[in-house]
Motif scaffolding. Structure first.
Motif, PDB file in Angstrom:
ATOM      1  N   ASP B 100       0.971  -1.136  -0.026  1.00  0.00           N
ATOM      2  CA  ASP B 100       0.223   0.052   0.047  1.00  0.00           C
ATOM      3  C   ASP B 100       0.902   1.234  -0.009  1.00  0.00           C
ATOM      4  OD1 ASP B 100      -2.665  -1.302  -0.171  1.00  0.00           O
ATOM      5  OD2 ASP B 100      -2.480  -1.621   2.021  1.00  0.00           O
ATOM      6  N   ASN B 101       1.948   1.168   0.519  1.00  0.00           N
ATOM      7  CA  ASN B 101       3.137   2.184   0.491  1.00  0.00           C
ATOM      8  C   ASN B 101       3.172   2.664  -0.842  1.00  0.00           C
ATOM      9  OD1 ASN B 101       4.424   3.831   2.692  1.00  0.00           O
ATOM     10  ND2 ASN B 101       3.745   1.866   3.771  1.00  0.00           N
ATOM     11  N   ILE B 102       3.626   1.616  -1.568  1.00  0.00           N
ATOM     12  CA  ILE B 102       4.252   1.706  -3.265  1.00  0.00           C
ATOM     13  C   ILE B 102       2.987   2.170  -3.961  1.00  0.00           C
ATOM     14  CG2 ILE B 102       5.108   0.661  -4.865  1.00  0.00           C
ATOM     15  CD1 ILE B 102       6.900  -1.145  -2.960  1.00  0.00           C
ATOM     16  N   ALA B 103       1.640   1.576  -3.435  1.00  0.00           N
ATOM     17  CA  ALA B 103       0.752   1.950  -4.359  1.00  0.00           C
ATOM     18  C   ALA B 103       0.018   3.274  -4.234  1.00  0.00           C
ATOM     19  CB  ALA B 103      -0.360   0.739  -4.365  1.00  0.00           C
ATOM     20  N   PHE B 104       0.563   3.841  -3.083  1.00  0.00           N
ATOM     21  CA  PHE B 104      -0.229   5.095  -2.696  1.00  0.00           C
ATOM     22  C   PHE B 104      -0.546   6.010  -3.732  1.00  0.00           C
ATOM     23  CE2 PHE B 104      -0.704   9.281  -0.640  1.00  0.00           C
ATOM     24  CZ  PHE B 104      -1.615   9.129   0.477  1.00  0.00           C
ATOM     25  N   GLY B 105       0.787   6.431  -4.611  1.00  0.00           N
ATOM     26  CA  GLY B 105       0.711   7.295  -5.649  1.00  0.00           C
ATOM     27  C   GLY B 105      -0.259   6.983  -7.023  1.00  0.00           C
TER      28      GLY B 105
END
Lengths: 282, 507
Positions: B100-105
């Motif tokens: 989810d951190n990486i997918a945030f953007g």
């Protein structure tokens, strides 16, 4: 290794010379907890489960739950608690958010303005608020009751929220903005979830005390307003309009309240120590 | 000279002044070409991070412009810029897992997708990425940083190096035009840092994205960058390729900051000859004859020869084994010369040294004297540089004298009250002393810079109030941040009447 052992031995020796170990420092606290926490709790439980002549019984609980007025007071208390907590949260969050964004020196002044009323005797505060309400034409009753409770407990909500928000790493919000989040999205996806420990902590500090805070409802309810469970307990112990006191009945309500509070705490995860946001540093 | 389209980002007169009056970035001009790896290098507080934050949009410039592909983006909020940042302490979202951190953007991103309306007309619509598209991109990003299988892990369970990789993946997955990296490797241990340097360099090559990197580690800058921007006090000192910066430092600050160097005070004799450490060397630069210069010689460029064949000779006084080479210190007269060589000379041995002409780097002396604006007080002392000093005011009018009441009597017998007269004050580099006793001098400040120049140190003492600098040479050893009193002998303060409308000039 040998050196370390030697040092250890030396330390042990010096400890022995003083005649007590670090553990012995705990004894006063242990005694305190025993006499002023554990013993009274057991006493409450004892009275709740015994009749006036000292025999074991469940009758007190049966009496309580059979008495419609008492149960409805309990239910009303719970609803009021939820309402007051929600109102405090809605008012306090923006305040804490703005304070946390302000320059520290300015924020301190505003924070003080929120906190100083807490240093004034709260009966006095309630009376003053009552006068204010009558001045602006709000009659005593349920509505005034809610205003009184929210007014009184607001600082307890502001403080934990403020301390959580101020401690939050600002680069997280920057990172979210950097990844394309607008102001609203930054708030909903980063600031709000990360401030949840403060929200829970604040809610706990409002929800639980409101339950037993009958002085406020006494002041504001007038003839028509609701009362909280705390009032029932006070009646049992101090007597209602000169009737005899009922220690066993009071202990029973207290125990019921204790269980409810325990359950709320457990359900909201209040026992988990999340990054120490529970305590406020002010 | 360069094609204008080449410039992806351009900073024009960019200035950032903070509320407390500190000027972090002072009118810098710079452009970065597409696909370039640019490093902002400088000591802490030099303005490199502030510059980066302005490019990212977290800080607004006080004045000046930031052009992205020729368009001014100074007022654009960070979320509207096609720029992503890797933060110093990663700034991973602690409540989200790695995925989810990486997918945030990506979840926020909208891309132009060709669509067809009911009548079959094609049009472009901004559409969010689908779940599977996001998953594919995150997968790819994780693969790139070697973290496959970490999707569900909480970021707090990752090691520093792994968190670093997540931070890089989180920024790169958005395919930004520019990737900003703010000392991203600062928190890693040496070995891991070296590995990550190479990996980042590799990623840069593969992706073709413009990297703007901030670091205070000169070695890191030299290893990774196409272009290095050396900054100090909010001002760009030099822009160049790593080789340029290393071999042709523009001033003694750059020379001292990048790599080891011998910095000497010298005199350019003319005819491509320069004199330093009391010897005359051949050089390749041209300066005004008899101009005072700084001479920089890298320790590895000093060659050891037999005692009598060298341009200069001296005794080795110190030798340390450094792994690949020995670092030796030689004393020529009063001056120390640091030499790096693979062959060790014993301490006490007398050797000669030569330096190839093109290894002698000559630069204009940065400071030849201190010049301040000041004014005369009632007591006939002079105030300048946040301090008050005794001075000889008669030098303002030739042949004048001071009477008992403190009035100045000119040669013509005219009586002048000099109180509040504006003056220019000049103090030579050798005429300032400092003392631990802060009450002793006329001004008080902290030592902000110490530069070793072979046989003496050049110190800069900065006052608190107006950040006035006192630059001077001393042979004593001091430490940076020492708080000292500045003493200037009465007869060393040169005063001239200030000419009106003259611009404030120093250096």
């Amino acid at each position: 290794m040998k050196d370390v052992n030697a040092v250890e031995k030396k330390n042990a020796a010096s400890r022995r010379r003083f005649g007590f170990s670090r553990q012995s420092l705990c004894i006063p606290y242990g005694v305190f907890l025993l006499f002023f926490v554990l013993f009274p709790l057991l006493l409450v439980a004892y009275y709740a489960f015994t009749s006036a002549d000292g025999t074991f019984t469940f009758a007190n609980f049966a009496d309580f739950f059979a008495d419609k007025t008492k149960v409805s007071t309990l239910l009303i208390s719970i609803i009021v608690c939820i309402l007051v907590t929600a109102l405090c949260l809605v008012i306090a969050y923006p305040v804490a958010y703005i304070l946390a964004k302000m320059k520290k020196s300015v924020a301190f002044i505003f924070l003080m303005l929120f906190i100083t009323p807490m240093w004034i005797n709260f009966v006095l505060r309630a009376m003053a608020m009552k006068e204010l309400l009558s001045l602006i034409g709000i009659p005593l009753g349920n509505f005034a009751n809610i205003i009184g409770l929210v007014y009184d407990f607001l600082p307890f909500m502001v403080l934990p929220l403020y301390s959580t928000l101020i401690k939050m790493d600002k680069s997280l919000a920057e990172a979210a903005a950097d990844l394309g989040a607008g102001k609203v999205k930054v708030f909903t996806s980063i600031t709000l979830p990360l401030s949840m420990p403060g929200v829970i902590s604040g809610a706990m500090m409002v929800f639980l005390p409101v339950m037993s805070c009958y002085v406020i409802t006494d002041t504001f309810s007038g003839a028509t307003g609701f009362s909280v469970v705390g009032k029932l307990i006070s009646w049992c112990f101090l007597g209602e309009n000169g009737t005899l006191s009922n220690i066993n009945g009071g202990a029973t309500i207290a125990l019921v309240l204790l269980v409810i509070m325990f359950l709320t705490m457990w359900l909201t995860g209040g026992f988990k120590d999340e990054d120490g946001a529970r305590g406020t540093n002010l | 000279m360069e094609n204008k389209k080449d410039k992806i980002i351009e900073l024009i007169d960019l200035t950032r002044e903070f509320e407390d009056g500190l000027v972090a970035v002072d009118g810098i001009n710079l452009y970065v070409r597409k696909g370039e790896f640019v490093t902002f290098l400088g000591p802490s507080g030099c303005g490199k991070t502030t510059t980066l934050r302005m490019i990212a949009g977290f800080d607004k410039p006080t004045s000046g412009k930031i052009l992205l592909n020729g368009k001014d983006i100074s007022d654009l909020p960070p979320n509207k810029r096609p720029i992503n940042t890797v933060f110093q302490r990663y700034a991973l979202f602690p409540h989200l897992n790695v995925y989810d951190n990486i997918a945030f953007g990506l979840k926020l991103k909208k891309v132009n997708t060709p669509c067809q309306d009911k009548n079959g007309n094609g049009f472009e619509k901004k559409v969010k990425l689908s779940k599977s598209e996001i998953a594919a991109k995150v997968d790819k990003a994780l693969k790139m940083v070697d973290l496959e299988g970490f999707e569900k892990r909480s970021v707090s369970t990752l090691s520093g190096g792994q968190q670093q990789r997540v931070a890089i993946a989180r920024a790169l997955v958005n395919e930004p035009e520019i990737l900003l990296l703010d000392e991203p490797l600062g928190a890693l241990d040496l070995k891991m840092r070296k590995d990550m340097q190479l990996e980042l360099k590799e990623m840069h090559k593969k992706l073709g994205i413009t990297f703007i990197y901030v670091t205070h580690d000169q070695e890191e800058a030299l290893t990774m960058s196409d272009t290095i921007v050396v900054m100090k006090d909010g001002v760009i000192q030099q822009i160049g390729t790593p080789t340029d910066i290393y071999n042709e430092p523009k001033n003694s600050f750059v020379a001292d900051f990048i790599g080891e160097s011998n910095i000497f005070s010298g005199t350019y004799l003319g005819n491509k000859k320069v004199k330093f450490i009391d010897k005359t060397f051949d050089c390749v630069d041209d300066f005004e004859p008899n101009e005072k210069v700084d001479v920089v010689v890298r320790p590895e460029d000093v060659e050891i020869v037999d005692a009598d064949n060298g341009t200069a000779k001296g005794k080795i006084i110190n030798s340390i084994f450094k792994g690949i080479h020995y670092e030796m210190t030689m004393k020529v007269g009063k001056t120390e010369v640091v030499i790096q060589d693979t062959v060790e000379k014993k301490v006490g041995e007398t050797v000669g040294i030569v330096v190839k002409p093109d290894n002698i780097h000559i630069m204009k002396k940065e400071f030849s004297s201190n010049i301040y604006d000041g004014y005369i007080t009632k007591k006939n002392t002079v105030c300048f540089g946040d301090g008050e000093f005794e001075c000889d005011i008669t030098q303002l009018y030739p042949g004048s004298s001071v009477d008992e009441e403190g009035y100045l009597i000119t040669a013509d017998g005219e009586k002048i009250d000099l109180t509040d007269t504006d003056v220019k004050v000049e103090v030579g580099l050798k005429d300032i002393e400092i003392s631990d006793d802060q009450d002793k001098g006329g001004a008080v400040g902290n030592i902000v810079s110490i530069l070793y120049k072979g046989d003496h140190y050049q110190l800069i003492v900065r006052t608190d109030e107006n950040e006035e600098d006192f630059v001077f040479d001393t042979e004593d050893t001091w430490n940076v941040n020492d708080r000292v009193g500045v003493i200037i002998p009465k007869d060393k303060i040169k005063l001239t009447l200030a000419v009106e409308n003259e611009k404030d000039e120093r250096r």
